[in-house]
Design a protein around this motif. Structure first.
Motif, PDB file in Angstrom:
ATOM      1  N   GLU A 138       0.818  -1.221   0.000  1.00 31.79           N
ATOM      2  CA  GLU A 138       0.000   0.000   0.000  1.00 31.79           C
ATOM      3  C   GLU A 138       0.847   1.265   0.000  1.00 31.79           C
ATOM      4  OE1 GLU A 138      -3.230   0.291  -0.528  1.00 31.79           O
ATOM      5  OE2 GLU A 138      -3.500  -1.872  -0.600  1.00 31.79           O
ATOM      6  N   ASP A 139       1.973   1.260   0.724  1.00 32.80           N
ATOM      7  CA  ASP A 139       2.842   2.446   0.753  1.00 32.80           C
ATOM      8  C   ASP A 139       3.418   2.740  -0.622  1.00 32.80           C
ATOM      9  OD1 ASP A 139       2.404   2.932   3.430  1.00 32.80           O
ATOM     10  OD2 ASP A 139       4.094   1.673   4.079  1.00 32.80           O
ATOM     11  N   ALA A 140       3.870   1.696  -1.312  1.00 37.80           N
ATOM     12  CA  ALA A 140       4.442   1.876  -2.648  1.00 37.80           C
ATOM     13  C   ALA A 140       3.379   2.396  -3.618  1.00 37.80           C
ATOM     14  CB  ALA A 140       5.035   0.560  -3.156  1.00 37.80           C
ATOM     15  N   VAL A 141       2.167   1.897  -3.510  1.00 37.66           N
ATOM     16  CA  VAL A 141       1.078   2.348  -4.381  1.00 37.66           C
ATOM     17  C   VAL A 141       0.786   3.826  -4.107  1.00 37.66           C
ATOM     18  CG1 VAL A 141      -1.385   2.083  -4.879  1.00 37.66           C
ATOM     19  CG2 VAL A 141       0.050   0.052  -4.622  1.00 37.66           C
ATOM     20  N   ARG A 142       0.720   4.213  -2.841  1.00 35.62           N
ATOM     21  CA  ARG A 142       0.446   5.587  -2.470  1.00 35.62           C
ATOM     22  C   ARG A 142       1.529   6.532  -3.012  1.00 35.62           C
ATOM     23  NH1 ARG A 142       0.605   4.962   2.707  1.00 35.62           N
ATOM     24  NH2 ARG A 142      -1.275   3.710   2.757  1.00 35.62           N
ATOM     25  N   ASN A 143       2.794   6.141  -2.841  1.00 39.70           N
ATOM     26  CA  ASN A 143       3.904   6.956  -3.353  1.00 39.70           C
ATOM     27  C   ASN A 143       3.837   7.098  -4.870  1.00 39.70           C
ATOM     28  OD1 ASN A 143       5.091   7.632  -0.929  1.00 39.70           O
ATOM     29  ND2 ASN A 143       6.371   5.785  -0.889  1.00 39.70           N
ATOM     30  N   TRP A 144       3.549   6.000  -5.557  1.00 43.78           N
ATOM     31  CA  TRP A 144       3.470   6.037  -7.022  1.00 43.78           C
ATOM     32  C   TRP A 144       2.370   7.002  -7.459  1.00 43.78           C
ATOM     33  CZ3 TRP A 144       0.057   5.080 -10.965  1.00 43.78           C
ATOM     34  CH2 TRP A 144       0.604   4.936 -12.245  1.00 43.78           C
ATOM     35  N   LYS A 145       1.206   6.933  -6.799  1.00 44.53           N
ATOM     36  CA  LYS A 145       0.090   7.814  -7.158  1.00 44.53           C
ATOM     37  C   LYS A 145       0.429   9.282  -6.904  1.00 44.53           C
ATOM     38  CE  LYS A 145      -3.864   4.728  -6.569  1.00 44.53           C
ATOM     39  NZ  LYS A 145      -5.041   4.431  -5.740  1.00 44.53           N
ATOM     40  N   ARG A 146       1.190   9.566  -5.839  1.00 46.20           N
ATOM     41  CA  ARG A 146       1.525  10.959  -5.491  1.00 46.20           C
ATOM     42  C   ARG A 146       2.638  11.528  -6.360  1.00 46.20           C
ATOM     43  NH1 ARG A 146       1.786  10.219   0.834  1.00 46.20           N
ATOM     44  NH2 ARG A 146      -0.431  10.137   1.276  1.00 46.20           N
ATOM     45  N   ARG A 147       3.668  10.716  -6.642  1.00 48.38           N
ATOM     46  CA  ARG A 147       4.857  11.258  -7.303  1.00 48.38           C
ATOM     47  C   ARG A 147       4.960  10.886  -8.776  1.00 48.38           C
ATOM     48  NH1 ARG A 147       7.109   9.816  -2.067  1.00 48.38           N
ATOM     49  NH2 ARG A 147       7.407  11.752  -0.920  1.00 48.38           N
ATOM     50  N   TRP A 149       2.785   9.150 -10.951  1.00 47.25           N
ATOM     51  CA  TRP A 149       1.612   9.326 -11.810  1.00 47.25           C
ATOM     52  C   TRP A 149       1.436  10.771 -12.275  1.00 47.25           C
ATOM     53  CZ3 TRP A 149      -1.239   7.392 -15.248  1.00 47.25           C
ATOM     54  CH2 TRP A 149      -2.524   7.877 -15.529  1.00 47.25           C
ATOM     55  N   PRO A 150       1.515  11.773 -11.394  1.00 50.65           N
ATOM     56  CA  PRO A 150       1.361  13.156 -11.882  1.00 50.65           C
ATOM     57  C   PRO A 150       2.409  13.536 -12.935  1.00 50.65           C
ATOM     58  CG  PRO A 150       1.156  13.098  -9.505  1.00 50.65           C
ATOM     59  CD  PRO A 150       1.601  11.736  -9.927  1.00 50.65           C
ATOM     60  N   ALA A 151       3.631  13.001 -12.796  1.00 55.27           N
ATOM     61  CA  ALA A 151       4.680  13.320 -13.772  1.00 55.27           C
ATOM     62  C   ALA A 151       4.403  12.671 -15.122  1.00 55.27           C
ATOM     63  CB  ALA A 151       6.041  12.867 -13.239  1.00 55.27           C
ATOM     64  N   LEU A 152       3.719  11.554 -15.116  1.00 55.38           N
ATOM     65  CA  LEU A 152       3.423  10.830 -16.360  1.00 55.38           C
ATOM     66  C   LEU A 152       2.196  11.357 -17.088  1.00 55.38           C
ATOM     67  CD1 LEU A 152       4.007   7.146 -15.178  1.00 55.38           C
ATOM     68  CD2 LEU A 152       5.534   8.542 -16.583  1.00 55.38           C
ATOM     69  N   LYS A 153       1.291  11.977 -16.337  1.00 56.23           N
ATOM     70  CA  LYS A 153       0.052  12.466 -16.943  1.00 56.23           C
ATOM     71  C   LYS A 153       0.353  13.546 -17.979  1.00 56.23           C
ATOM     72  CE  LYS A 153      -3.207  13.732 -14.094  1.00 56.23           C
ATOM     73  NZ  LYS A 153      -4.061  14.040 -12.951  1.00 56.23           N
ATOM     74  N   LYS A 154      -0.404  13.517 -19.048  1.00 54.89           N
ATOM     75  CA  LYS A 154      -0.234  14.548 -20.071  1.00 54.89           C
ATOM     76  C   LYS A 154      -0.776  15.857 -19.529  1.00 54.89           C
ATOM     77  CE  LYS A 154      -0.421  11.705 -24.163  1.00 54.89           C
ATOM     78  NZ  LYS A 154      -1.111  11.451 -25.424  1.00 54.89           N
ATOM     79  N   LYS A 155      -0.043  16.916 -19.852  1.00 51.42           N
ATOM     80  CA  LYS A 155      -0.487  18.246 -19.434  1.00 51.42           C
ATOM     81  C   LYS A 155      -0.984  18.980 -20.677  1.00 51.42           C
ATOM     82  CE  LYS A 155       2.536  18.721 -15.479  1.00 51.42           C
ATOM     83  NZ  LYS A 155       3.316  17.546 -15.410  1.00 51.42           N
ATOM     84  N   PRO A 156      -1.977  19.859 -20.524  1.00 51.09           N
ATOM     85  CA  PRO A 156      -2.435  20.618 -21.701  1.00 51.09           C
ATOM     86  C   PRO A 156      -1.299  21.483 -22.239  1.00 51.09           C
ATOM     87  CG  PRO A 156      -3.519  21.365 -19.686  1.00 51.09           C
ATOM     88  CD  PRO A 156      -2.692  20.189 -19.319  1.00 51.09           C
TER      89      PRO A 156
END
Length: 161
Positions: A138-147, A149-156
């Protein structure tokens, strides 16, 4: 002679019979016991032909139950235990497993549809297990979602003025 317990249907018939003997009309009796008026006419005919005992002796409809109340209570108690305690490999009850437990306990084999009905009559409802890996961190999943995932998401695209 041993006294046997009356079914709910037999109790209704006897109550209707007593009301009919007291002079009540079929429509009034039907309303009092919660059945269709035609049913009361059928019971009245039985009462007229064979007396109150004829209403008591009406055979129950359908196939006789293969498990009695005590056996069903034992099945319910078994199902409240872990499937692992009954020799299964995981903590999940399935219709097939429940059927196997019933057969082991009482020597009666049921199809999956009947096992489903039995479970419903015992108060159980279908549940779906969460589909998560046992090894999930769960800790690894939480860290991935916080750090990450946002970097991988496409930005407008930013528009230049």
């Amino acid at each position: 002679m041993a006294q046997r317990r009356l079914s709910e249907a037999a109790k209704k018939r006897l109550k209707a019979g007593r009301l009919l003997l007291a002079g009540k009309g079929c429509a009034e009796v039907a309303l009092a016991v919660g059945v269709a008026r035609q049913t009361v006419y059928t019971w009245k005919r039985l009462l007229d032909e064979g007396g109150i005992d004829a209403l008591r002796e009406v055979p129950e409809r359908g196939r006789p139950a293969q498990l009695d109340e005590q056996q069903l209570a034992a099945v319910r108690a078994a199902l409240l235990q872990s499937p692992v305690e009954h020799g299964f490999g995981t903590e999940l009850w399935t219709l097939k497993r429940v059927g196997a437990v019933i057969e082991r306990m009482h020597g009666v084999r049921f199809g999956q549809t009947q096992v489903w009905r039995i479970l419903g009559s015992l108060g159980f409802s279908p549940q779906k297990p969460e589909k998560r890996a046992i090894e999930r961190n769960e800790d690894a999943v939480r860290n991935w979602k916080r750090r990450t995932w946002p970097a991988l998401k496409k930005k407008p695209d930013e528009k230049a003025d």
